[in-house]
Design a protein around this motif. Structure first.
Motif, PDB file in Angstrom:
ATOM      1  N   PRO A   1     -11.206  -6.657  -5.220  1.00  0.00           N
ATOM      2  CA  PRO A   1     -11.594  -7.680  -4.238  1.00  0.00           C
ATOM      3  C   PRO A   1     -12.061  -7.090  -2.910  1.00  0.00           C
ATOM      4  O   PRO A   1     -12.907  -7.672  -2.232  1.00  0.00           O
ATOM      5  N   GLU A   2     -11.557  -5.915  -2.540  1.00  0.00           N
ATOM      6  CA  GLU A   2     -12.020  -5.257  -1.314  1.00  0.00           C
ATOM      7  C   GLU A   2     -13.507  -4.927  -1.407  1.00  0.00           C
ATOM      8  O   GLU A   2     -14.200  -4.849  -0.396  1.00  0.00           O
ATOM      9  N   ARG A   3     -13.993  -4.741  -2.638  1.00  0.00           N
ATOM     10  CA  ARG A   3     -15.392  -4.387  -2.866  1.00  0.00           C
ATOM     11  C   ARG A   3     -16.211  -5.595  -3.314  1.00  0.00           C
ATOM     12  O   ARG A   3     -17.305  -5.448  -3.853  1.00  0.00           O
TER      13      ARG A   3
ATOM     14  N   THR B   1     -17.984   4.101  -6.655  1.00  0.00           N
ATOM     15  CA  THR B   1     -17.020   3.017  -6.472  1.00  0.00           C
ATOM     16  C   THR B   1     -16.888   2.178  -7.737  1.00  0.00           C
ATOM     17  O   THR B   1     -15.794   1.734  -8.094  1.00  0.00           O
TER      18      THR B   1
ATOM     19  N   SER C   1       0.822  -1.207   0.000  1.00  0.00           N
ATOM     20  CA  SER C   1       0.000   0.000   0.000  1.00  0.00           C
ATOM     21  C   SER C   1       0.855   1.255   0.000  1.00  0.00           C
ATOM     22  O   SER C   1       0.562   2.224  -0.709  1.00  0.00           O
TER      23      SER C   1
ATOM     24  N   CYS D   1      -3.689  -0.648  -8.399  1.00  0.00           N
ATOM     25  CA  CYS D   1      -4.850  -0.065  -7.714  1.00  0.00           C
ATOM     26  C   CYS D   1      -6.111  -0.874  -7.999  1.00  0.00           C
ATOM     27  O   CYS D   1      -6.889  -1.191  -7.087  1.00  0.00           O
TER      28      CYS D   1
ATOM     29  N   HIS E   1     -10.516   8.969  -3.277  1.00  0.00           N
ATOM     30  CA  HIS E   1     -11.408   8.206  -2.390  1.00  0.00           C
ATOM     31  C   HIS E   1     -12.803   8.140  -2.998  1.00  0.00           C
ATOM     32  O   HIS E   1     -13.309   9.128  -3.532  1.00  0.00           O
TER      33      HIS E   1
ATOM     34  N   MET F   1      -6.106  -4.326  -6.250  1.00  0.00           N
ATOM     35  CA  MET F   1      -6.305  -4.295  -4.803  1.00  0.00           C
ATOM     36  C   MET F   1      -7.715  -3.826  -4.421  1.00  0.00           C
ATOM     37  O   MET F   1      -8.313  -4.334  -3.476  1.00  0.00           O
ATOM     38  N   LEU F   2      -8.253  -2.861  -5.174  1.00  0.00           N
ATOM     39  CA  LEU F   2      -9.560  -2.307  -4.816  1.00  0.00           C
ATOM     40  C   LEU F   2     -10.719  -3.247  -5.143  1.00  0.00           C
ATOM     41  O   LEU F   2     -11.685  -3.340  -4.376  1.00  0.00           O
TER      42      LEU F   2
END
Length: 200
Positions: free
Chosen positions: A180-182, A106, A5, A174, A68, A177-178
C-alpha cells in the motif's frame, strides 16, 4: 518508527539469521572434517561447495526481498529468474519467473516477498509461478498438498499484523506494509488446489 515497524525489523533479522545458520554451520563442519583428516576429500569439498551456494542464494534473494528498493533500479528477467532458481536448488520447490524484460526493483521486491509467502503453502514442495500483465502481478503456488494459514493470508488485505507473528512468516507483514505504501493493492486466494497473491 512505529511499534509494528520495529517488531518487523527484529523479525526480519531473526529470519535472516535462522536461514543462514544452517548452511554456514555446514561450512564450519566441512572445515572441521578437513582439519581432522589433514587433507580435503571430495565429500568435504562437496559439502562446503553446496553450503556456500545455499548461503549465497539465500543472501541474494533476501537482499532483494527484505532490502531497500528504489524506483530508479531495474532488475532483468534473467537476474530475477536466477535469484529464485538458485534459492530452490536442492529442495522440492520450484519458482518460475515468467515475467519478460526488465522490471522495477520495487515491483520485483513485492513479487519476491509474495513468492516467499506462497512457499509457506507448500510443505511438501511444489511450484510457484510469477507472472505479470498490464502492471498486475500474480504469484501462484501449486503442489501435492497445500497448507495455508488463513490469519497470515488475510493479513495481506487487512495489514493487521498478529501479535504472535513468527520470524519464519515475516514476509507476510513486509508485503502487507510495503504494497500500500507503493500504491498497490493485494488480493489473496487459497484453496485445495492453489494459493495465489495478486498485486495490482
Amino acid at each position: 518508527m512505529s511499534n509494528d515497524s520495529a517488531r518487523i525489523a527484529t523479525l526480519v533479522g531473526s529470519r535472516l539469521c535462522h536461514d543462514l545458520v544452517s548452511p554456514v554451520g555446514a561450512i564450519s563442519n566441512g572445515l572441521e572434517l578437513i582439519a581432522l583428516a589433514g587433507a580435503p576429500g571430495p565429500d568435504e569439498i562437496g559439502l562446503i561447495e553446496q553450503s556456500c551456494a545455499s548461503a549465497t542464494a539465500r543472501i541474494n534473494l533476501f537482499r532483494v526481498a527484505f532490502g531497500h528498493a528504489s524506483l530508479d533500479q531495474q532488475v532483468s528477467a534473467r537476474e530475477a529468474a536466477k535469484l529464485l532458481s538458485d534459492y530452490c536448488l536442492g529442495s522440492r520447490l520450484q519458482m518460475d519467473w515468467q515475467v519478460q524484460g526488465d522490471s522495477q526493483r520495487t515491483d520485483v521486491q513485492l513479487a519476491c516477498l509474495a513468492a516467499l509467502c506462497c512457499e509457506t503453502a507448500l510443505p511438501l514442495g511444489g511450484r510457484v509461478q510469477i507472472t505479470e500483465s498490464g502492471g498486475r502481478w500474480r504469484i501462484t503456488a501449486t503442489g501435492q498438498r497445500l497448507a495455508t494459514e488463513p490469519v497470515l493470508w488475510s493479513m495481506l488485505e487487512t495489514a493487521q499484523i498478529p501479535p504472535d507473528l513468527s520470524a519464519a512468516r515475516v514476509q507476510f507483514a513486509c508485503l502487507a506494509m510495503l504494497a500500500p505504501e507503493r500504491g498497490r493493492k493485494l488480493t489473496s486466494q487459497f484453496g485445495d488446489a492453489a494459493a495465489s497473491i495478486e498485486i495490482a
